[in-house]
Design an enzyme around this catalytic site. Structure first.
Site, PDB file in Angstrom:
ATOM      1  N   LYS A 126      31.022  56.840  62.942  1.00  0.00           N
ATOM      2  CA  LYS A 126      32.145  57.689  62.540  1.00  0.00           C
ATOM      3  C   LYS A 126      33.253  57.564  63.586  1.00  0.00           C
ATOM      4  CE  LYS A 126      32.717  62.594  61.185  1.00  0.00           C
ATOM      5  NZ  LYS A 126      31.986  63.856  61.005  1.00  0.00           N
ATOM      6  N   SER A 145      32.660  66.069  56.566  1.00  0.00           N
ATOM      7  CA  SER A 145      33.692  65.200  57.084  1.00  0.00           C
ATOM      8  C   SER A 145      33.229  63.760  57.273  1.00  0.00           C
ATOM      9  CB  SER A 145      34.199  65.738  58.430  1.00  0.00           C
ATOM     10  OG  SER A 145      33.152  65.771  59.384  1.00  0.00           O
ATOM     11  N   SER A 202      28.559  68.339  57.682  1.00  0.00           N
ATOM     12  CA  SER A 202      29.298  67.092  57.490  1.00  0.00           C
ATOM     13  C   SER A 202      28.469  65.826  57.370  1.00  0.00           C
ATOM     14  CB  SER A 202      30.312  66.921  58.607  1.00  0.00           C
ATOM     15  OG  SER A 202      31.425  67.700  58.319  1.00  0.00           O
TER      16      SER A 202
HETATM   17  N1  GLN Z   1      33.003  71.379  56.070  1.00  0.00           N
HETATM   18  C1  GLN Z   1      32.716  71.956  57.346  1.00  0.00           C
HETATM   19  C2  GLN Z   1      33.985  72.277  58.068  1.00  0.00           C
HETATM   20  O1  GLN Z   1      34.998  71.923  57.593  1.00  0.00           O
HETATM   21  C3  GLN Z   1      31.828  71.066  58.128  1.00  0.00           C
HETATM   22  C4  GLN Z   1      32.505  70.189  59.122  1.00  0.00           C
HETATM   23  C5  GLN Z   1      31.541  69.394  59.945  1.00  0.00           C
HETATM   24  O2  GLN Z   1      30.322  69.543  59.811  1.00  0.00           O
HETATM   25  N2  GLN Z   1      32.081  68.599  60.858  1.00  0.00           N
HETATM   26  O3  GLN Z   1      33.959  72.855  59.100  1.00  0.00           O
END
Ligand code: GLN
Length: 470
Positions: A77, A152, A176
């Site tokens: 990532k 994400s 995410s």
């Molecule tokens: N969707 C969650 C957020 O926006 C998870 C983000 C993540 O796990 N990096 O915070």
């Protein structure tokens, strides 16, 4: 040979036995990346992959030993440092940043002769659930390009599902890894907090974030996680986690009482119910457990993690790491203009939310309350795991939604209902594909007690996950 059908272990074995060269492996996946570029899962295929592959092949030819990931391409990532390569957190603000060193997990992969292959798309600074908040544009779902890949780590999950690489590393602060894995029909874990060193990873909420693999199979996931796990002197919060736990032939499987009504109202209600019946028919027992504050997790997460984000992101100031505004004339301008121009909407929203809940007058009402709920949840889960070995929930309330459909941030945050509890409590949780609605995969989340990944993987293998990859 369709190399994308081979498991991680099979690739490494074939490469070490010279049945396949590392060069053939990377060539295969590089070609696929070019063919599937319209999905926008991969931002960059690194320019030295052939050189690295040739080094490994030469070592094998000369009879020297190679590691457990010999010739396996691993995508990372865009918030994970790899020395000498770009790392931008999918943000315009960091567009020129070059990693000065490699994250511990990257070093561990390289020490087993993996080839760090590509950089995957993500939501800016890992904030979001759709990979729509990326300076590189949205990543498309591997099974339906009109839908999101989730986020994400949407790029990582779509890349694996599309067969662009056998493994991709994502990060999971509140879901995410699990949510995009669910949306693309692949396997992703958020391990016990501390299992994988966070050294060299840009996390927006350091108290919940974990990096981990996304793979096509449960076996591959366990294999790669065992390689990147381990206590690291560079990360004080890292722990030794043998990824074990007491495995059994039949498990006690917990269903959370307080989620029943909610799950019954979801489109996946029928599929989830059928899965429970399937588990029962395999001889496992279903137990109703209680986690009284579970429905407060979402609100708690969206108070605590923006608070951490606002303080963690203070160092991105137009002086270090980031691009300085061209119109800045005095020092204050450097900060204000650079941050205003550099950060995207969602990141700014979290910084504002975080500053609000931490400000005097609101600290007690929000941040402190959030911390209290987090402690309650930890206790409630510990109590629940006295009665069962694993707890199952759907990974997400819905299948992958259409691109652009969740423009309202609250509706996007609601996606994280089932994933945030494990994040707040530091518990391990795995998502495996288990069913589908009109060809779109559904993920089953399997949570366990701290350091019980061995149990989670064993149970997951027993009930079987199916992969929906292309
Ligand atoms: N969707 C969650 C957020 O926006 C998870 C983000 C993540 O796990 N990096 O915070």
């Amino acid at each position: 040979m369709d190399i994308s059908k081979l498991s991680v272990k099979e690739i490494a074995e074939k490469v070490s036995r010279q049945e396949l060269s590392a060069r053939e492996v990377v060539s295969f996946f590089a070609k696929r990346c070019a063919e599937k570029c319209k999905f926008n899962a991969i931002i960059e295929v690194f320019d030295d992959i052939f050189e690295k592959a040739d080094e490994i092949d030469a070592r094998i030819k000369s009879g020297k030993p190679v590691g457990k990931l010999a010739g396996v391409p691993v995508a990372i990532k865009d918030n994970i440092l790899y020395a000498g390569k770009k790392m931008t957190c999918a943000s315009a603000f960091m567009k020129d940043f070059i990693s000065p060193y490699s994250a511990t997990l990257v070093k561990k992969l390289i020490s087993e002769d993996a080839i760090i292959f590509a950089r995957t798309n993500m939501d800016e600074f890992a904030m979001g659930g759709s990979t729509e908040n990326s300076v590189y544009g949205v990543t498309k779902n591997a099974l339906d390009p009109s839908r999101v890949a989730g986020g994400s780590s949407g790029g990582s999950a779509a890349a694996v599902a599309l067969g662009l690489c056998p493994v991709a590393i994502g990060t999971d602060t509140g879901g995410s890894i699990r949510q995009p894995s669910s949306f693309n029909g692949v396997v992703g874990i958020k391990p016990t907090f501390g299992t994988v060193s966070r050294y060299g990873i840009v996390a927006f909420a350091s108290s919940t974030d974990q990096a981990a693999p996304i793979t096509k199979t449960i076996e591959d996931n366990e294999y790669v996680l065992s390689i990147i796990a381990g206590k690291d002197p560079c990360d004080m919060t890292s722990i030794d986690n043998p990824l074990s736990g007491k495995t059994k032939s039949k498990y006690a499987v917990g269903i959370i009482k307080e989620l029943k009504e909610k799950i019954a109202s979801l489109p996946c209600a029928k599929q989830f119910e059928e899965q429970i019946e399937k588990i029962k028919s395999q001889g496992h027992t279903i137990k109703e457990v209680s986690v009284p504050h579970i429905l407060n997790s979402l609100a708690c997460y969206y108070i605590l993690t923006p608070a951490e984000a606002s303080s963690n992101l203070a160092r991105f100031d137009g002086v270090k790491y980031t691009t300085c505004s061209k119109s800045a004339l005095v020092l204050d301008d450097v900060y204000v203009k650079s941050r205003s121009e550099g950060f995207g909407r969602e990141v700014k929203r979290r910084i504002m939310l975080g500053n609000f809940v931490l400000s005097s007058g609101y600290f007690d009402a929000y941040y402190k309350k959030g911390m209290a709920v987090k402690s309650l949840l930890e206790r409630e889960f510990a109590r629940a795991f006295e009665d069962c070995d694993v707890i199952i929930t759907p990974t997400t309330p819905s299948v992958a939604f259409k691109i652009g459909e969740r423009s309202d941030p609250i509706s996007m945050y609601a996606e994280d209902l089932f994933t945030t509890p494990a994040s707040l409590t530091g518990l391990p949780a795995l998502s495996i594909p288990y069913a589908e609605i009109n060809g779109l995969p559904l993920g089953l989340q399997i949570m366990g007690a701290k350091k019980s990944e061995g149990v989670i993987f064993d149970f997951a293998k027993k009930i079987g996950g199916q992969t929906y990859g292309i």
